[in-house]
Design a protein around this motif. Structure first.
Motif, PDB file in Angstrom:
ATOM      1  N   CYS A 102      35.921  28.209  40.203  1.00 39.60           N
ATOM      2  CA  CYS A 102      35.298  29.233  41.057  1.00 39.60           C
ATOM      3  C   CYS A 102      36.291  30.315  41.445  1.00 39.60           C
ATOM      4  O   CYS A 102      35.990  31.509  41.368  1.00 39.60           O
ATOM      5  CB  CYS A 102      34.725  28.582  42.316  1.00 39.60           C
ATOM      6  N   PHE A 103      37.494  29.901  41.849  1.00 37.06           N
ATOM      7  CA  PHE A 103      38.511  30.876  42.242  1.00 37.06           C
ATOM      8  C   PHE A 103      38.996  31.697  41.049  1.00 37.06           C
ATOM      9  O   PHE A 103      39.279  32.887  41.187  1.00 37.06           O
ATOM     10  CB  PHE A 103      39.691  30.186  42.929  1.00 37.06           C
ATOM     11  N   ALA A 104      39.079  31.091  39.870  1.00 40.81           N
ATOM     12  CA  ALA A 104      39.499  31.832  38.675  1.00 40.81           C
ATOM     13  C   ALA A 104      38.477  32.905  38.312  1.00 40.81           C
ATOM     14  O   ALA A 104      38.855  34.028  37.936  1.00 40.81           O
ATOM     15  CB  ALA A 104      39.695  30.864  37.512  1.00 40.81           C
ATOM     16  N   VAL A 105      37.201  32.593  38.426  1.00 39.87           N
ATOM     17  CA  VAL A 105      36.157  33.592  38.146  1.00 39.87           C
ATOM     18  C   VAL A 105      36.235  34.727  39.157  1.00 39.87           C
ATOM     19  O   VAL A 105      36.102  35.909  38.791  1.00 39.87           O
ATOM     20  CB  VAL A 105      34.762  32.931  38.146  1.00 39.87           C
ATOM     21  N   CYS A 106      36.482  34.403  40.414  1.00 35.09           N
ATOM     22  CA  CYS A 106      36.609  35.447  41.436  1.00 35.09           C
ATOM     23  C   CYS A 106      37.804  36.355  41.149  1.00 35.09           C
ATOM     24  O   CYS A 106      37.694  37.579  41.246  1.00 35.09           O
ATOM     25  CB  CYS A 106      36.764  34.817  42.820  1.00 35.09           C
ATOM     26  N   ILE A 107      38.928  35.774  40.798  1.00 39.40           N
ATOM     27  CA  ILE A 107      40.128  36.560  40.492  1.00 39.40           C
ATOM     28  C   ILE A 107      39.888  37.435  39.267  1.00 39.40           C
ATOM     29  O   ILE A 107      40.273  38.616  39.247  1.00 39.40           O
ATOM     30  CB  ILE A 107      41.349  35.634  40.302  1.00 39.40           C
ATOM     31  N   ALA A 108      39.238  36.870  38.246  1.00 38.79           N
ATOM     32  CA  ALA A 108      38.952  37.656  37.039  1.00 38.79           C
ATOM     33  C   ALA A 108      38.028  38.831  37.360  1.00 38.79           C
ATOM     34  O   ALA A 108      38.219  39.934  36.834  1.00 38.79           O
ATOM     35  CB  ALA A 108      38.316  36.764  35.978  1.00 38.79           C
ATOM     36  N   ALA A 109      37.049  38.627  38.203  1.00 40.28           N
ATOM     37  CA  ALA A 109      36.133  39.714  38.569  1.00 40.28           C
ATOM     38  C   ALA A 109      36.859  40.807  39.350  1.00 40.28           C
ATOM     39  O   ALA A 109      36.626  42.000  39.120  1.00 40.28           O
ATOM     40  CB  ALA A 109      34.965  39.164  39.384  1.00 40.28           C
ATOM     41  N   VAL A 110      37.730  40.425  40.250  1.00 42.21           N
ATOM     42  CA  VAL A 110      38.488  41.418  41.026  1.00 42.21           C
ATOM     43  C   VAL A 110      39.410  42.218  40.111  1.00 42.21           C
ATOM     44  O   VAL A 110      39.486  43.455  40.195  1.00 42.21           O
ATOM     45  CB  VAL A 110      39.283  40.735  42.159  1.00 42.21           C
TER      46      VAL A 110
END
Length: 68
Positions: free
Chosen positions: A48-56
């Protein structure tokens, strides 16, 4: 994005409750932060955190024209 971040935090907050003697507690005595976090929850939170970082980072890359 907010839901993924919240889900990651929620996964980090899970755990199998244990009392002071190491025995498992009854369901009525459980609290969200007692016990240890299972490895699958760590993995799910990491995703979940990796997807958030990738989106940012993608948003920053698309916003700043010097990166193209």
């Amino acid at each position: 994005m907010v839901l993924l971040y919240t889900l990651g935090l929620r996964l980090l907050g899970t755990g199998q409750p244990a009392d002071s003697g190491g025995e498992r507690t009854q369901y009525s005595e459980e609290t969200p932060r007692s016990g240890s976090t299972p490895p699958a929850a760590y993995l799910g939170a990491g995703v979940c955190f990796a997807v958030c970082i990738a989106a940012v980072l993608t948003g920053i890359w698309m916003t700043i024209p010097q990166f193209h």
